[in-house]
Design a protein around this motif. Structure first.
Motif, PDB file in Angstrom:
ATOM      1  N   SER A 106       0.864  -1.179   0.000  1.00  9.46           N
ATOM      2  CA  SER A 106       0.000   0.000   0.000  1.00  9.46           C
ATOM      3  C   SER A 106       0.900   1.229   0.000  1.00  9.46           C
ATOM      4  O   SER A 106       1.201   1.799   1.054  1.00  9.46           O
ATOM      5  CB  SER A 106      -0.911   0.007   1.235  1.00  9.46           C
ATOM      6  OG  SER A 106      -1.700   1.176   1.273  1.00  9.46           O
ATOM      7  N   PRO A 107       1.329   1.644  -1.192  1.00 12.19           N
ATOM      8  CA  PRO A 107       2.332   2.718  -1.280  1.00 12.19           C
ATOM      9  C   PRO A 107       1.722   4.100  -1.042  1.00 12.19           C
ATOM     10  O   PRO A 107       1.691   4.944  -1.938  1.00 12.19           O
ATOM     11  CB  PRO A 107       2.853   2.564  -2.712  1.00 12.19           C
ATOM     12  CG  PRO A 107       1.673   2.038  -3.475  1.00 12.19           C
ATOM     13  CD  PRO A 107       0.938   1.140  -2.513  1.00 12.19           C
TER      14      PRO A 107
ATOM     15  N   ARG B 103       2.789   6.598   0.792  1.00 12.62           N
ATOM     16  CA  ARG B 103       3.769   7.694   0.704  1.00 12.62           C
ATOM     17  C   ARG B 103       4.038   8.058  -0.753  1.00 12.62           C
ATOM     18  O   ARG B 103       4.122   9.245  -1.106  1.00 12.62           O
ATOM     19  CB  ARG B 103       5.065   7.298   1.409  1.00 12.62           C
ATOM     20  CG  ARG B 103       4.918   7.085   2.910  1.00 12.62           C
ATOM     21  CD  ARG B 103       6.242   6.787   3.571  1.00 12.62           C
ATOM     22  NE  ARG B 103       6.076   6.481   4.986  1.00 12.62           N
ATOM     23  CZ  ARG B 103       5.968   7.400   5.940  1.00 12.62           C
ATOM     24  NH1 ARG B 103       6.012   8.683   5.626  1.00 12.62           N
ATOM     25  NH2 ARG B 103       5.813   7.032   7.211  1.00 12.62           N
ATOM     26  N   GLU B 104       4.184   7.036  -1.587  1.00 11.79           N
ATOM     27  CA  GLU B 104       4.422   7.296  -3.003  1.00 11.79           C
ATOM     28  C   GLU B 104       3.219   7.980  -3.645  1.00 11.79           C
ATOM     29  O   GLU B 104       3.373   8.868  -4.497  1.00 11.79           O
ATOM     30  CB  GLU B 104       4.736   5.989  -3.734  1.00 11.79           C
ATOM     31  CG  GLU B 104       6.074   5.363  -3.382  1.00 11.79           C
ATOM     32  CD  GLU B 104       6.039   4.572  -2.068  1.00 11.79           C
ATOM     33  OE1 GLU B 104       4.969   4.556  -1.426  1.00 11.79           O
ATOM     34  OE2 GLU B 104       7.084   4.006  -1.698  1.00 11.79           O
ATOM     35  N   GLN B 105       2.016   7.574  -3.220  1.00 17.29           N
ATOM     36  CA  GLN B 105       0.814   8.202  -3.761  1.00 17.29           C
ATOM     37  C   GLN B 105       0.735   9.673  -3.363  1.00 17.29           C
ATOM     38  O   GLN B 105       0.333  10.521  -4.161  1.00 17.29           O
ATOM     39  CB  GLN B 105      -0.433   7.460  -3.274  1.00 17.29           C
ATOM     40  CG  GLN B 105      -0.667   6.131  -3.969  1.00 17.29           C
ATOM     41  CD  GLN B 105      -1.926   5.444  -3.479  1.00 17.29           C
ATOM     42  OE1 GLN B 105      -2.359   5.646  -2.350  1.00 17.29           O
ATOM     43  NE2 GLN B 105      -2.525   4.633  -4.327  1.00 17.29           N
TER      44      GLN B 105
ATOM     45  N   GLU C  86       3.263  11.677  -2.731  1.00 17.88           N
ATOM     46  CA  GLU C  86       4.241  12.398  -3.552  1.00 17.88           C
ATOM     47  C   GLU C  86       3.716  12.605  -4.971  1.00 17.88           C
ATOM     48  O   GLU C  86       3.891  13.676  -5.559  1.00 17.88           O
ATOM     49  CB  GLU C  86       5.553  11.620  -3.587  1.00 17.88           C
ATOM     50  CG  GLU C  86       6.272  11.547  -2.241  1.00 17.88           C
ATOM     51  CD  GLU C  86       7.508  10.680  -2.295  1.00 17.88           C
ATOM     52  OE1 GLU C  86       7.801  10.124  -3.386  1.00 17.88           O
ATOM     53  OE2 GLU C  86       8.201  10.544  -1.269  1.00 17.88           O
ATOM     54  N   GLN C  87       3.057  11.581  -5.499  1.00 15.49           N
ATOM     55  CA  GLN C  87       2.518  11.669  -6.850  1.00 15.49           C
ATOM     56  C   GLN C  87       1.409  12.713  -6.943  1.00 15.49           C
ATOM     57  O   GLN C  87       1.387  13.539  -7.864  1.00 15.49           O
ATOM     58  CB  GLN C  87       1.992  10.297  -7.275  1.00 15.49           C
ATOM     59  CG  GLN C  87       1.502  10.217  -8.708  1.00 15.49           C
ATOM     60  CD  GLN C  87       1.046   8.812  -9.045  1.00 15.49           C
ATOM     61  OE1 GLN C  87       0.091   8.305  -8.462  1.00 15.49           O
ATOM     62  NE2 GLN C  87       1.728   8.175  -9.978  1.00 15.49           N
TER      63      GLN C  87
ATOM     64  N   LYS D 178       0.767  11.839 -18.062  1.00 18.14           N
ATOM     65  CA  LYS D 178       1.240  11.161 -16.856  1.00 18.14           C
ATOM     66  C   LYS D 178       0.202  10.150 -16.365  1.00 18.14           C
ATOM     67  O   LYS D 178       0.554   9.091 -15.841  1.00 18.14           O
ATOM     68  CB  LYS D 178       1.539  12.182 -15.763  1.00 18.14           C
ATOM     69  CG  LYS D 178       2.611  13.194 -16.131  1.00 18.14           C
ATOM     70  CD  LYS D 178       2.867  14.153 -14.994  1.00 18.14           C
ATOM     71  CE  LYS D 178       3.924  15.181 -15.383  1.00 18.14           C
ATOM     72  NZ  LYS D 178       5.220  14.552 -15.740  1.00 18.14           N
TER      73      LYS D 178
ATOM     74  N   ASP E 142      -1.893   1.625 -11.714  1.00 20.03           N
ATOM     75  CA  ASP E 142      -3.035   1.447 -10.820  1.00 20.03           C
ATOM     76  C   ASP E 142      -4.308   1.904 -11.524  1.00 20.03           C
ATOM     77  O   ASP E 142      -4.473   3.094 -11.823  1.00 20.03           O
ATOM     78  CB  ASP E 142      -2.819   2.269  -9.547  1.00 20.03           C
ATOM     79  CG  ASP E 142      -3.937   2.064  -8.523  1.00 20.03           C
ATOM     80  OD1 ASP E 142      -4.908   1.363  -8.838  1.00 20.03           O
ATOM     81  OD2 ASP E 142      -3.824   2.606  -7.409  1.00 20.03           O
TER      82      ASP E 142
ATOM     83  N   GLU F 206      -0.663  18.203   0.627  1.00 19.36           N
ATOM     84  CA  GLU F 206       0.302  17.283   1.242  1.00 19.36           C
ATOM     85  C   GLU F 206       0.076  17.176   2.742  1.00 19.36           C
ATOM     86  O   GLU F 206       0.099  16.078   3.312  1.00 19.36           O
ATOM     87  CB  GLU F 206       1.724  17.758   0.967  1.00 19.36           C
ATOM     88  CG  GLU F 206       2.791  16.834   1.532  1.00 19.36           C
ATOM     89  CD  GLU F 206       4.187  17.303   1.186  1.00 19.36           C
ATOM     90  OE1 GLU F 206       5.133  16.499   1.327  1.00 19.36           O
ATOM     91  OE2 GLU F 206       4.339  18.468   0.769  1.00 19.36           O
TER      92      GLU F 206
ATOM     93  N   GLN G  96      -0.999  13.657   4.626  1.00 18.26           N
ATOM     94  CA  GLN G  96      -0.072  13.070   5.582  1.00 18.26           C
ATOM     95  C   GLN G  96      -0.811  12.508   6.803  1.00 18.26           C
ATOM     96  O   GLN G  96      -0.306  11.591   7.468  1.00 18.26           O
ATOM     97  CB  GLN G  96       0.938  14.129   6.051  1.00 18.26           C
ATOM     98  CG  GLN G  96       1.974  14.509   5.013  1.00 18.26           C
ATOM     99  CD  GLN G  96       3.019  13.431   4.777  1.00 18.26           C
ATOM    100  OE1 GLN G  96       3.141  12.493   5.569  1.00 18.26           O
ATOM    101  NE2 GLN G  96       3.764  13.556   3.695  1.00 18.26           N
TER     102      GLN G  96
END
Length: 246
Positions: free
Chosen positions: A72-73, A75-77, A79-80, A99, A105, A238, A242
């Motif tokens: 379950s990324p 953090r990457e999501q 950032e994206q 993009k 996904d 962001e 978070q």
């Protein structure tokens, strides 16, 4: 690899075996292939009877999540999504189209495409919440086959015990076979109750926890996409996303 799942299973089995040995019993008396065949076969058959084929097969595939949970990324999501927000703020939503088309996904790809197409934020939320709800229902339905197995297994174990006692009653004329026959009969009950409470029901709970985590990740992504549609500042987006990490 989910080490706590492996440790929990090993601990549960170990203390049962240790208890048997400390009480003066023999490990061999707990090894009864016939009883195991009755319990496992009967439980699988009952679960198959109650479940459509595609649900049953999906539930079997999900068993791997217990030892290796799906990634379950989040953090990457985050950032994206923040990167998308910055690009959209500078160049407009249409600049995100290239993009979004290459995203692996499908959920993010669908939400992003609605964003690029200029769909109203409220409508994006409505469409994607239906997507989330449908996906969650499908996954929970598949995970419930293990919960069902935990319900059927003890009863099948009792059935195996009764079958063993019937065999004992048929051999009352031979006292030498009575003790061993009764022991085999009750091993089926141990298998039924043990599999239910050490394997099947804990697996169902673990799968439900994994599903809830993946749903939270999708809800977070949706909130980010809606924030971009509203034109919010990337830093505010962001900061909001978070909160999901906690």
């Amino acid at each position: 690899m989910d080490l706590i799942s492996i440790a929990g299973l090993l601990l549960g089995i170990s203390v049962i075996i240790a208890g048997q040995l400390l009480e003066g019993g023999h490990l061999q008396s707990l090894v009864q292939p016939t009883a195991l065949m009755i319990v496992l076969g009967g439980t699988v058959g009952a679960v198959m009877l109650q479940s459509p084929l595609h649900v049953f097969l999906r539930g079997l595939r999900m068993a791997g999540w217990v030892l290796k949970p799906p990634a379950s990324p989040m953090r990457e999501q985050i950032e994206q999504i923040v990167a998308w927000a910055a690009i959209a703020r500078r160049e407009g939503l249409l600049s995100l189209e290239d993009k979004i088309q290459n995203l692996p996904d499908p959920f993010m790809r669908k939400a992003g495409q609605l964003l690029v197409d200029g769909v109203e934020p409220q409508h994006i939320r409505e469409v994607m919440e239906i997507d989330i709800g449908t996906w969650e229902a499908q996954q929970k339905q598949a995970a419930k086959i293990w919960e069902a197995a935990g319900g059927y297994s003890p009863t099948i174990g009792i059935l195996g015990a009764v079958m063993g006692l019937i065999h004992v009653m048929e051999n009352l004329s031979d006292p030498g076979k009575l003790g061993a026959g009764i022991a085999v009969a009750f091993v089926a009950t141990i298998y039924g109750v043990g599999l239910a409470n050490l394997v099947f029901l804990p697996m169902a709970k673990k799968l439900q926890a994994n599903i809830a985590r993946l749903v939270a990740a999708r809800e977070m992504a949706l909130d980010g996409v809606i924030a971009i549609a509203h034109g919010e500042n990337p830093r505010i987006i962001e900061s909001r996303l978070q909160a999901y990490l906690s």
